[in-house]
Design a protein around this motif. Structure first.
Motif, PDB file in Angstrom:
ATOM      1  N   GLU A 189      89.558   5.549 101.821  1.00  0.00           N
ATOM      2  CA  GLU A 189      89.664   4.868 100.520  1.00  0.00           C
ATOM      3  C   GLU A 189      88.265   4.674  99.898  1.00  0.00           C
ATOM      4  O   GLU A 189      88.064   4.948  98.712  1.00  0.00           O
ATOM      5  N   SER A 221      85.879  -4.070  98.778  1.00  0.00           N
ATOM      6  CA  SER A 221      86.972  -3.211  98.320  1.00  0.00           C
ATOM      7  C   SER A 221      86.341  -1.939  97.753  1.00  0.00           C
ATOM      8  O   SER A 221      85.156  -1.927  97.386  1.00  0.00           O
ATOM      9  N   SER A 222      87.140  -0.885  97.666  1.00  0.00           N
ATOM     10  CA  SER A 222      86.580   0.367  97.149  1.00  0.00           C
ATOM     11  C   SER A 222      86.146   0.176  95.691  1.00  0.00           C
ATOM     12  O   SER A 222      85.184   0.795  95.240  1.00  0.00           O
ATOM     13  N   ASN A 246      89.528   2.393 106.782  1.00  0.00           N
ATOM     14  CA  ASN A 246      89.192   2.130 105.376  1.00  0.00           C
ATOM     15  C   ASN A 246      88.227   3.171 104.782  1.00  0.00           C
ATOM     16  O   ASN A 246      87.943   3.155 103.593  1.00  0.00           O
ATOM     17  N   THR A 266      85.320  -5.890 104.655  1.00  0.00           N
ATOM     18  CA  THR A 266      84.784  -4.751 103.904  1.00  0.00           C
ATOM     19  C   THR A 266      84.822  -5.044 102.410  1.00  0.00           C
ATOM     20  O   THR A 266      85.743  -5.722 101.939  1.00  0.00           O
ATOM     21  N   CYS A 303      82.676  -0.518 107.742  1.00  0.00           N
ATOM     22  CA  CYS A 303      83.395   0.728 107.451  1.00  0.00           C
ATOM     23  C   CYS A 303      84.009   1.235 108.761  1.00  0.00           C
ATOM     24  O   CYS A 303      83.330   1.313 109.782  1.00  0.00           O
TER      25      CYS A 303
END
Ligand code: PEP
Length: 253
Positions: free
Chosen positions: A224, A182-183, A221, A180, A217
């Motif tokens: 976040e 990162s945010s 996660n 994923t 997703c």
């Protein structure tokens, strides 16, 4: 106020029975566990549209979408599906420009403009996908790459048309890979997309634009990712095939 949207992209998965089971489970869980605060879109394969729509019924929260449409209105295009057909089966959304279609079916930015126009002419909201491959991310030119995709496919739209668009940012290196973004990476790109659309169409359009994140997703996660200011939801592939995971992702808001 921009919409929070979670859309499930089933891709080429599910027999008739599997599609019915998955939809029924999602419909029941949504009814029991969620208020109508998030717009949920199910994007099954074309052949499931009618039966999925029947199960969704008059839900205020769940809408029908498709995974693609033709850039032509009608005619001798064997195997293609028009936006008018999708609308007549009760679809409200259509995914356009998914990276798998760009890669395997060689859909160009220009062809995607035609698809977006067809969708809009038939009252569908396009979920327009953009995103960079790994080598572009490694060269640190991802913002330029993605904003160019948007410029080439969308910037001929009028302001009124742009208001109907939903953007899905899907870094290709994160799709189906378990890797994923990162945010912070998602937020950087979503903010850049909003800014880019705002520069052309003004802040009143870009402030209301829903920008979804897509790419591995999952329930663990989603919270976040969705906590970031410019992340307005998700386009979910693999995890949308498991009703519990999909609904837990929606509940992450
Ligand atoms: C997708 O294909 O749109 C997607 C986000 O897939 P996944 O969630 O499986 O990475």
């Amino acid at each position: 106020m921009r919409k929070k949207i979670v859309a499930g992209n089933w891709k080429m998965n599910g027999t008739y029975e599997e599609g019915q089971k998955l939809t029924s489970e999602i419909v029941n869980m949504v009814k029991d566990e969620l208020k109508d605060e998030v717009t949920i879109v199910l994007n099954p394969p074309f052949v499931h549209l009618q039966s999925v729509k029947k199960l969704i019924g008059d839900s205020k929260a769940i809408f029908l979408g498709a995974q693609n449409c033709s850039d032509k209105a009608s005619g001798a295009y064997t195997g293609e599906i028009s936006a008018a057909m999708l609308a007549s089966f009760g679809a409200s959304y259509v995914i356009i420009g998914h990276s798998e279609r760009r890669e395997y079916f060689k859909e160009s930015n220009k062809e995607l403009t035609g698809k977006v126009n067809q969708a809009l002419e038939n009252g569908l909201s396009p979920i327009f996908c953009c995103g960079e491959p790994l080598e572009i991310r490694e060269q640190d030119t991802h913002v330029e790459y993605v904003t160019q995709q948007l410029t080439e496919s969308l910037f001929s739209l009028s302001e009124e048309q742009m208001k109907k668009i939903v953007i899905a940012y899907e870094p290709i290196w994160a799709i189906g890979t378990g890797k994923t973004a990162s945010s912070e990476q998602a937020q950087e790109m979503h903010a850049a997309i909003r800014q880019h659309i705002g520069n052309k169409y003004g802040a009143s359009v870009s402030d209301d634009l829903s920008i979804l994140y897509g790419g591995s997703c999952k329930p663990d996660n989603a919270q976040e990712l969705f906590s970031k200011a410019d992340v307005d939801g998700g386009l979910i592939g693999g995890a949308s095939l498991k009703s519990r995971d999909f609904v837990d992702i929606i509940k992450s808001f």
